[in-house]
Design a protein around this motif. Structure first.
Motif, PDB file in Angstrom:
ATOM      1  N   UNK A 199       0.804  -1.226   0.000  1.00 31.03           N
ATOM      2  CA  UNK A 199       0.000   0.000   0.000  1.00 31.03           C
ATOM      3  C   UNK A 199       0.840   1.281   0.000  1.00 31.03           C
ATOM      4  N   UNK A 227       8.389   6.429  -3.865  1.00 33.29           N
ATOM      5  CA  UNK A 227       8.469   7.331  -5.013  1.00 33.29           C
ATOM      6  C   UNK A 227       9.604   8.326  -4.816  1.00 33.29           C
ATOM      7  N   UNK A 232       8.846   2.060  -7.254  1.00 30.36           N
ATOM      8  CA  UNK A 232       8.938   0.608  -7.352  1.00 30.36           C
ATOM      9  C   UNK A 232       7.612  -0.009  -7.768  1.00 30.36           C
ATOM     10  N   UNK A 233       6.567   0.798  -7.833  1.00 31.84           N
ATOM     11  CA  UNK A 233       5.315   0.295  -8.382  1.00 31.84           C
ATOM     12  C   UNK A 233       4.439   1.427  -8.879  1.00 31.84           C
ATOM     13  N   UNK A 234       3.566   1.088  -9.842  1.00 30.83           N
ATOM     14  CA  UNK A 234       2.580   2.021 -10.372  1.00 30.83           C
ATOM     15  C   UNK A 234       3.195   3.306 -10.941  1.00 30.83           C
ATOM     16  N   UNK A 235       4.039   3.197 -11.976  1.00 35.02           N
ATOM     17  CA  UNK A 235       4.662   4.398 -12.533  1.00 35.02           C
ATOM     18  C   UNK A 235       3.655   5.411 -13.062  1.00 35.02           C
ATOM     19  N   UNK A 236       2.516   4.922 -13.582  1.00 32.61           N
ATOM     20  CA  UNK A 236       1.594   5.911 -14.152  1.00 32.61           C
ATOM     21  C   UNK A 236       0.972   6.755 -13.030  1.00 32.61           C
ATOM     22  N   UNK A 237       0.866   6.166 -11.849  1.00 34.97           N
ATOM     23  CA  UNK A 237       0.324   6.946 -10.741  1.00 34.97           C
ATOM     24  C   UNK A 237       1.311   8.023 -10.300  1.00 34.97           C
TER      25      UNK A 237
END
Ligand code: HEM
Lengths: 394, 515
Positions: free
Chosen positions: B449, B453, B472-477
């Motif tokens: 969760x 970034x 490390x996760x969800x680059x578009x976010x």
């Protein structure tokens, strides 16, 4: 009884809302340009709103039925599957809330609809709760597990979007074949629903009696025309027709239903493929899936897993262990249902670790999301109906 | 593009293997090996559900016959491969142990270097580093704009550090420890589970306790005693209970359905021994155990696991009929626990010669199957006031006496007691499992969760400013979070350099990248 009748009505209303929401999402997506900004604002917003209203009516169904039966209505296959469908909607509402992507609605809502329609094929009769099932922890376990599965199921929708977008429909490939198999499988679920409704309407089943392995007399009550019977079966009522005798250890009743579902699915598929669409079903859906970037589809899958997996682990494994400890005095017993919950978790853990590996994201990962949903449905349907265990509802 | 997984840190398993220790280390640290292990455990576990495991099959038949009879040839194969006890087989346990080792090695291998790399982060990065990130933008910009970005990022809860015109903004770094925390929790959990193999860590006995009886609890080494005060069995009753009426249809089909079974108990502690050798007991507490609500004391739990559907007899009463005069004598009561041998009934004397608590005929002789009073039979001698003796064998649906007997023994009543099957358990691995499970769950949530970034900004050649981002996760976010800030401040907008590509045969492909 009144509560229960009203709850069924609320469920039906929810179903209608979901269906209309799906239609609006379709309009929003078809009218949407690649840059994503034309009609979606209007239609997408309404579609989302209808999904929320549908959810609210289904929640009303849930609590009304609770009031009616006197316990949380997640204790037979009808109630549980309905609840799972509702949790898929929750999963969708959450993920849509983050990404505001209408294409996701177009793919996720029909799957939720299918699950709820499928649920209504099981008996909705109210049954007394045996002492072991009468537990707060059971309720917490089941509802949390279903919520986790519902969110995880969203990764199936976006995984499909990814694959439909990415796979070339012009040349033969494994992905193209398997996508078509996936579509066909969904048609078979639809087939099961339509065939069940049809035969319930005309009442063309029958009852047979036979001697089982242990030498006892058993009878099968067919709701669909009889295709298969156990060895030496005697027809007690209904039409005989052409029926094939099979060895006793095969449950011909379930096989019969399965084969009819496949026949139903095949009819729908052939109609779609050769009469209505005149192309592969996947190919027909491709332009819609193309409205989403591959990266976004991949990210939505990952995000659904990231949100859903902790919820599932908490509900499907940890709360499950607490309940099992209290009710069966062992927190883990390698019961098939437990094992399949573990397999579900490990599949998504595999998915997460696979993504650490360079170059294993994308297609492979998307297929794993499709497979993961397959395992969830397997656990729901197959483990309950075929492999009986402690948790079995059937 | 740079491999940013561990911030380019030097990882032991990635060095060229030298010794065999290095090789073993690299093996277990490899994610590929981890994937294989997880995959094999999935397949193995699934195989174990094809047919029931041995512990779930009915006990009337030996497993060697059961699998063959129920499932034919596949069943025979299943049994001969040992799949009927799959989860305790050597290979399944080996897989779990290897998974545990892999978890430990892979985590240590990466954690230490990652920790160091994140601890000592330069704010100003090389251009090569920045251009190696997934999100990268380059274009004209000023230091004032960077200052403006700094405050905008702070509003989004980034921690910002500056080094002149260079900027590093970071958030949720602790999410990076999630995997290590969850792996640690898992290892603790597995260790706890493995300790359960040793009997010293847990006790587990099933005690059958009849209503009114007090038993010494074997699981507590005789320290505690439990008395079954009352056993309660309640069934759903759609006819008499309004609440249950709605279940009528289902109960009609299923037969009687139990609603509750429960044992009311009193707990005693042994405080000494009486002169006659019997234990001296002191009442500790009383309570009840029912399904889903175990009774707990000390470190023990008492579960209502079973109940006997055949209650035991406590006492039986009889009368004696004089068939000549028509007089009736008695009734008298035989206490099955402590029977008396003689009963005097106004001159008629009854002697209990033999008592069979669970009557059967074995080799033509009366005998008892078990010491439990499930089907008692009595052998009486009846002596008339005149001194003549007759014998009588009486039991349930059984009355063996000489045809010309003057006295007839008849049942006059029974007193029954239910028997409750209580499982008494203690397990000192629970705390380990609970701690492991909790750490695991915390780690999972931390890692899933809170995406890590980072945003770097610095001046490049001439008037150019470089902006790059890592997550490390969800680059578009991350992009959607920070791009509007870049736009507002007028800094170059970044692009994702690692986009997926569709297969290049369709028409929409060319639109890509236009926007
Ligand atoms: C049942 C067993 C396991 C569970 C539940 C588990 C769970 C997880 C989770 C939830 C993550 C975070 C993934 C993400 O952020 O996308 C993770 C990361 C990771 N796991 Fe596991 N894992 C398991 C086994 C293993 C094994 C056997 C290895 C051995 C190679 C391993 C190596 C790693 C590595 C290297 C990472 C990435 C760490 C990082 O990003 O810094 N895991 N694990």
């Amino acid at each position: 009884m009144e509560w229960i009748d009203w709850s069924s009505r609320m469920l039906f209303i929810a179903f209608i809302f979901y269906a209309v929401s799906t239609v609006l999402f379709t309009i929003a997506v078809s009218g949407m340009r690649k840059d994503g900004n034309v009609n979606r604002v209007a239609y997408g917003k309404y579609a989302y709103l209808l999904a929320i209203i549908g959810f609210a009516s289904q929640l009303t169904y849930f609590f009304m039925r609770w009031a009616g039966v006197g316990y949380a209505p997640v204790s037979n296959l009808y109630e549980y599957t309905t609840f799972f469908g509702m949790m898929m909607v929750v999963g969708f509402l959450v993920v849509y809330g983050i990404y505001k992507n209408d294409v996701l609605g177009l793919f996720a809502m029909p799957v939720a609809l299918l699950v709820i329609a499928f649920a209504s094929m099981f008996s909705s009769e109210v049954a007394p709760l045996i002492p072991a099932l009468n537990s707060v922890w059971l309720k917490i376990h089941v509802t949390t597990a279903a919520l986790g599965q519902g969110i995880l199921a969203i990764s199936f929708a976006s995984g499909l979007i990814f694959l439909l977008n990415e796979t070339s429909m012009k040349e033969q490939s494994k992905s193209r074949t398997w996508l078509e198999v996936t579509m066909f499988t969904l048609m078979c679920v639809l087939g099961f629903i339509l065939v069940s409704m049809l035969f319930k309407g005309i009442g063309s089943g029958g009852v047979v009696e036979f001697t089982n392995d242990r030498g006892q007399t058993e009878s099968y009550e067919y709701l669909m025309p009889i295709l298969f019977v156990p060895e030496g079966a005697q027809l007690l009522s209904g039409a005989s027709g052409l029926s094939l005798e099979l060895p006793n250890w095969i449950n011909t009743l379930k096989l019969n239903t399965l084969v009819w579902s496949i026949i139903g699915g095949a009819v729908i598929y052939v109609l779609l493929r050769f009469v209505i669409l005149r192309k592969r079903v996947a190919e027909a859906l491709q332009p819609l899936a193309k409205k989403v970037d591959l990266d976004l589809a991949d990210e939505i899958s990952y995000r659904s897993v990231a949100i859903g997996l902790p919820v599932f682990i908490l509900g499907g494994l940890i709360f499950a262990m607490i309940w099992a400890q209290i009710a069966w005095n062992r927190f883990w017993g390698w019961d098939p249902k437990e094992v399949w919950a573990l397999i579900t978790m490990l599949t998504y853990v595999y998915y997460l670790h696979m993504r650490i590996q360079r170059g294993w994201t994308g297609t492979r990962a998307a297929w794993l999301c499709v497979g993961g949903f397959g395992i969830i449905m397997f656990n729901l349907v197959f483990v309950n109906l075929v492999i009986a265990g402690l948790h079995s509802y059937a | 593009m740079l491999d940013m997984k561990y911030d380019g840190a030097d990882i032991r398993s990635k060095r060229r293997p030298k010794s065999w220790i290095d090789r073993v280390w690299s093996f277990f640290a490899s994610v590929k090996v981890g994937l294989w292990l997880i995959g094999l455990i999935i397949v193995g576990s699934a195989i174990g559900t094809i047919f029931p495991q041995e512990m779930y099959i009915p006990q009337q038949l030996p497993p060697s016959q059961y699998y063959a009879q129920e499932y034919g040839t596949p069943g025979t194969i299943y049994y001969s491969l040992g799949f009927h006890n799959l989860y305790t087989s050597w290979w399944y346990i080996t897989l779990i142990v290897m998974l545990t080792l892999s978890l430990i090695v892979a985590s240590i291998d990466r954690l230490v270097p990652l920790y160091k790399a994140l601890k000592h982060q330069p704010v100003r990065r090389t251009e090569r580093f920045m251009k190696g990130q997934r999100l990268i933008g380059q274009g004209p910009g000023t230091e004032a704009q960077i200052d403006e970005l700094e405050s905008a990022l702070k509003k989004k809860r980034y921690r910002v550090t500056r080094d002149g015109d260079a900027l590093l903004a970071e958030k949720h770094r602790f999410g990076r420890w999630g995997p290590y925390v969850n792996h640690l929790g898992l290892v603790i959990f597995f260790i706890g589970a493995m300790l359960r193999v040793f009997p010293a860590f847990h006790t587990d006995t099933l005690e059958w306790v009849r209503e009114g009886d007090t038993v010494s609890l074997e699981a507590t080494d005789g320290e505690y005693y439990l008395r079954n005060d009352q056993f309660i069995l309640e069934m759903y009753d759609p006819e008499n209970n309004e609440e249950d009426a709605k279940f009528a249809a289902a109960i009609e089909k299923a037969g009687a359905v139990p609603k509750n079974y429960e044992t009311e108990l009193t707990l005693f502690k042994k405080v000494g021994t009486n002169e006659d050798g019997s234990p001296q007991l002191e009442q500790v507490t009383s309570g009840s155990t029912k399904v889903n609500h175990p009774f707990t004391f000390d470190k023990y739990e008492v579960y209502q696991e079973q109940y006997s559907s055949r209650p035991e007899f406590l006492a039986m009463s009889f009368t004696i009929a004089d068939q000549e005069s028509g007089d009736t004598y008695g009734p008298f009561t035989v206490d099955l626990e402590n029977p008396e041998t003689t009963y005097d009934l106004d001159g008629v004397e009854v002697t209990l010669k033999d008592l069979y608590p669970d009557f059967q005929v074995k080799d033509g002789q009366p005998d008892t199957k078990s010491p439990r009073a499930l089907n008692p039979a009595f052998f009486f001698n009846v002596t008339s006031p005149e001194g003549e003796t007759e014998s009588n064998l009486i039991g349930i649906r059984l009355n063996v006496a000489d045809e010309d007997n003057r006295y007839k023994v008849q049942f006059a009543g029974t007193e029954m007691a239910s028997t409750s099957g209580l499982r008494v358990k203690s397990d000192s691995t629970y705390p380990i499992l609970i701690i492991g499970g909790t750490i695991f769950m915390i780690g999972i949530i931390m890692g899933m969760y809170w995406p890590h970034r980072r945003v770097w900004v610095r001046k490049g050649e001439g008037t150019d400013v470089l902006v790059s981002g890592f997550t490390n996760k969800n680059p578009s976010s991350l992009r959607r979070e920070v791009s509007p800030l870049l736009e507002k401040t007028g800094l170059p907008i970044w692009e994702d350099q690692a986009k997926f590509e569709s297969k290049p045969d369709d028409d929409t492909q060319h639109e890509r990248g236009e926007s």
